[in-house]
Design an enzyme around this catalytic site. Structure first.
Site, PDB file in Angstrom:
ATOM      1  N   ASP A  94      13.608  -1.942   4.560  1.00 40.39           N
ATOM      2  CA  ASP A  94      12.674  -2.607   3.663  1.00 40.39           C
ATOM      3  C   ASP A  94      12.706  -2.662   2.345  1.00 40.39           C
ATOM      4  O   ASP A  94      12.767  -1.326   1.702  1.00 40.39           O
ATOM      5  CB  ASP A  94      11.214  -2.334   4.291  1.00 40.39           C
ATOM      6  N   HIS A  95      12.594  -3.753   1.584  1.00 38.73           N
ATOM      7  CA  HIS A  95      12.665  -3.501  -0.030  1.00 38.73           C
ATOM      8  C   HIS A  95      13.699  -2.723  -0.390  1.00 38.73           C
ATOM      9  O   HIS A  95      13.471  -2.062  -1.241  1.00 38.73           O
ATOM     10  CB  HIS A  95      11.385  -3.234  -0.503  1.00 38.73           C
ATOM     11  N   GLU A 146      15.047 -12.196  -1.509  1.00 36.18           N
ATOM     12  CA  GLU A 146      13.443 -12.554  -1.627  1.00 36.18           C
ATOM     13  C   GLU A 146      13.309 -13.531  -2.950  1.00 36.18           C
ATOM     14  O   GLU A 146      14.123 -13.034  -4.148  1.00 36.18           O
ATOM     15  CB  GLU A 146      12.812 -11.556  -2.002  1.00 36.18           C
ATOM     16  N   GLY A 235       3.636  -8.545   3.293  1.00 42.00           N
ATOM     17  CA  GLY A 235       2.396  -8.350   2.945  1.00 42.00           C
ATOM     18  C   GLY A 235       1.580  -9.473   4.145  1.00 42.00           C
ATOM     19  O   GLY A 235       0.345 -10.001   3.677  1.00 42.00           O
ATOM     20  N   SER A 237      -0.430  -8.033   6.895  1.00 43.50           N
ATOM     21  CA  SER A 237      -1.503  -7.300   7.417  1.00 43.50           C
ATOM     22  C   SER A 237      -2.810  -8.431   7.441  1.00 43.50           C
ATOM     23  O   SER A 237      -3.193  -9.064   6.412  1.00 43.50           O
ATOM     24  CB  SER A 237      -1.795  -5.939   7.115  1.00 43.50           C
ATOM     25  N   ASN A 277       5.865  -9.421   8.388  1.00 43.15           N
ATOM     26  CA  ASN A 277       5.853  -7.993   8.096  1.00 43.15           C
ATOM     27  C   ASN A 277       4.345  -7.435   8.197  1.00 43.15           C
ATOM     28  O   ASN A 277       3.488  -7.811   7.216  1.00 43.15           O
ATOM     29  CB  ASN A 277       6.243  -7.599   6.550  1.00 43.15           C
ATOM     30  N   ILE A 278       4.285  -6.272   9.012  1.00 43.56           N
ATOM     31  CA  ILE A 278       3.135  -5.589   9.087  1.00 43.56           C
ATOM     32  C   ILE A 278       3.038  -4.166   9.031  1.00 43.56           C
ATOM     33  O   ILE A 278       3.779  -3.652   9.645  1.00 43.56           O
ATOM     34  CB  ILE A 278       2.346  -5.991  10.425  1.00 43.56           C
ATOM     35  N   ASP A 279       2.476  -3.378   7.915  1.00 40.21           N
ATOM     36  CA  ASP A 279       2.620  -2.076   7.559  1.00 40.21           C
ATOM     37  C   ASP A 279       1.032  -1.589   7.764  1.00 40.21           C
ATOM     38  O   ASP A 279       0.413  -0.698   8.528  1.00 40.21           O
ATOM     39  CB  ASP A 279       3.312  -1.736   6.584  1.00 40.21           C
TER      40      ASP A 279
HETATM   41  O1  LIG Z   1       5.330  -6.653   3.646  1.00 40.92           O
HETATM   42  C1  LIG Z   1       5.266  -5.370   4.206  1.00 40.92           C
HETATM   43  C2  LIG Z   1       6.219  -4.331   4.389  1.00 40.92           C
HETATM   44  O2  LIG Z   1       7.487  -4.850   3.542  1.00 40.92           O
HETATM   45  C3  LIG Z   1       3.835  -4.689   4.849  1.00 40.92           C
HETATM   46  O3  LIG Z   1       2.701  -5.501   4.487  1.00 40.92           O
HETATM   47  P1  LIG Z   1       1.151  -5.153   4.758  1.00 40.92           P
HETATM   48  O4  LIG Z   1       0.935  -4.023   3.632  1.00 40.92           O
HETATM   49  O5  LIG Z   1       0.466  -6.437   4.570  1.00 40.92           O
HETATM   50  O6  LIG Z   1       1.077  -4.474   6.056  1.00 40.92           O
HETATM   51  O1  LIG Z   2       6.420  -2.966   1.105  1.00 40.81           O
HETATM   52  C1  LIG Z   2       5.291  -2.176   1.476  1.00 40.81           C
HETATM   53  C2  LIG Z   2       5.493  -1.463   2.903  1.00 40.81           C
HETATM   54  O2  LIG Z   2       4.318  -1.694   3.334  1.00 40.81           O
HETATM   55  C3  LIG Z   2       6.100  -0.107   2.751  1.00 40.81           C
HETATM   56  O3  LIG Z   2       5.141   0.696   2.065  1.00 40.81           O
HETATM   57  P1  LIG Z   2       5.730   2.196   1.424  1.00 40.81           P
HETATM   58  O4  LIG Z   2       6.348   1.734   0.268  1.00 40.81           O
HETATM   59  O5  LIG Z   2       4.442   2.716   0.987  1.00 40.81           O
HETATM   60  O6  LIG Z   2       6.168   2.816   2.345  1.00 40.81           O
HETATM   61 ZN   LIG Z   3       7.136  -6.227   1.926  1.00 43.82          ZN
HETATM   62 ZN   LIG Z   4       9.440  -7.997  -3.598  1.00 44.29          ZN
END
Ligand SMILES: O=C(CO)COP(=O)(O)O
Ligand SMILES: O=C[C@H](O)COP(=O)(O)O
Ligand SMILES: [Zn+2]
Ligand SMILES: [Zn+2]
Length: 333
Positions: A94-95, A146, A235, A237, A277-279
């Site tokens: 991720d990222h 992206e 993003g 959530s 994406n859900i974190d």
């Molecule tokens: O985009 C995300 C991880 O890359 C997670 O987004 P949230 O912070 O909305 O859960």
């Molecule tokens: O992109 C954001 C994700 O929610 C990951 O968050 P993090 O970098 O704090 O692990």
């Molecule tokens: Zn993200």
């Molecule tokens: Zn980005």
């Protein structure tokens, strides 16, 4: 070179093609520890949903990248032990912020990577994304690029600064980079504070904040330029208010935490958005459960007694997202 296919992992290609045509989206859940991973796998196995396990830079720093990778690879066996005969599990970076980080993941068994060049000038984003794609595709690893900048944590400027994806750029970007999916900016943002109260209205009956809608016109314009191309929403959530309430009632403080209404995610999933994406929601579920146990049972000091309920709560949340929001249940039978 670790071959992800030998580990039973899959890339995103087939599942995205099916999701785009099927009008649903694949969940991409971040994990940083064993309990999150167990809950994700259990939810996916019991609903027979394809799933993307996401590892961020922060997760690699927190838990150690090597350990996380072995955990995710072991999760395939765990899924099978739960009766999921042919698990469809993606291990995704991720990222990713540099070519080197992406290469390290590709070399070590990830089946998918994101290269996030969205903060770079356009031509640099194209060049970096293409470099990662050229490397990744030699090993059948899929790549997410992206375009556009999310508000808040990502933009490093201010909480309401953002740049929506410019639909005029997407054909050029996808053609020149060869990326397999594209993350776009249409009003979502990372974390539990996606909008300021000033950006919201208030529901007269419930008194709850109502966020502004996502920019579906931008998504539609992107789809017009790139018919059937897999689109990704970061993003996403929804910041369930029941978790915020439990946290606040048990010693926490999350004033005006707010997310993306699930209605809007449902609508996006029915369109060409095929990865959501859900974190943060998982973090909220975990924190709410831990705070509740510790507040109710002050003598408890066995981590299993509060991380166990946290894991159960996360599993419930993941299943809810899969079945009631993304519609991916049964798509990995
Ligand atoms: O985009 C995300 C991880 O890359 C997670 O987004 P949230 O912070 O909305 O859960
Ligand atoms: O992109 C954001 C994700 O929610 C990951 O968050 P993090 O970098 O704090 O692990
Ligand atoms: Zn993200
Ligand atoms: Zn980005």
């Amino acid at each position: 070179m670790v071959d992800y296919k030998k580990l039973g992992l899959v890339n995103t290609k087939e599942m995205f093609a099916k999701a785009v045509h099927g009008g649903y989206a694949i969940p991409a859940f971040n994990f940083n520890n064993m309990e999150q991973l167990q809950a994700i796998i259990k939810a996916a196995a019991e609903t027979k949903s394809p799933v993307i396990l996401q590892v961020s830079k922060g997760a690699r720093n927190y838990a150690n990248g090597t350990l996380l990778r072995y955990m995710a690879q072991g999760a395939v066996e765990y899924a099978k032990s739960l009766g999921w005969e042919h698990p469809q599990i993606v291990l995704h970076l991720d990222h990713g912020d540099t070519f080197e980080t992406c290469k390290d993941c590709i070399d070590n068994g990830f089946s998918s990577v994101m290269i996030d060049g969205s903060h770079l000038p356009y031509e640099e984003n194209v060049a970096l994304t293409k470099k990662v794609v050229d490397y990744a595709h030699q090993f059948d690893v899929t790549v997410e690029g992206e375009l556009g900048v999310l508000a808040g944590v990502e933009d490093e400027v201010s909480s309401d600064h953002h740049t929506y994806t410019d639909p005029a750029e997407v054909i050029d970007f996808v053609t020149r980079t060869g990326c397999d999916s594209l993350a776009i900016s249409i009003g979502t943002s990372h974390g539990a504070y996606k909008f300021t109260p000033a950006q919201c209205t208030r529901d007269e009956k419930t008194g709850l904040l109502v966020p502004p809608p996502l920019a579906f016109d931008v998504l539609e314009a992107v789809e017009e330029k790139l018919p059937d191309f897999p689109i990704v929403l970061h993003g996403s959530s929804s910041v369930p208010q029941e978790y915020v309430k439990i946290i606040d009632e048990n010693g926490g403080k999350l004033p005006d935490a707010i997310g993306i209404p699930e209605e809007q995610l449902r609508k996006a999933a029915a369109m060409d958005v095929c990865k959501i994406n859900i974190d943060s929601d998982s973090r909220l579920a975990m924190t709410a459960a831990v705070r509740k146990v510790l507040a109710e049972k002050p003598a408890e000091f066995d981590p299993r007694k509060y991380l166990g309920p946290a894991r159960d709560e996360m599993e419930k949340l993941y299943k809810h997202k899969i079945i009631n929001v993304l519609g991916s249940d049964g798509k990995a039978e």
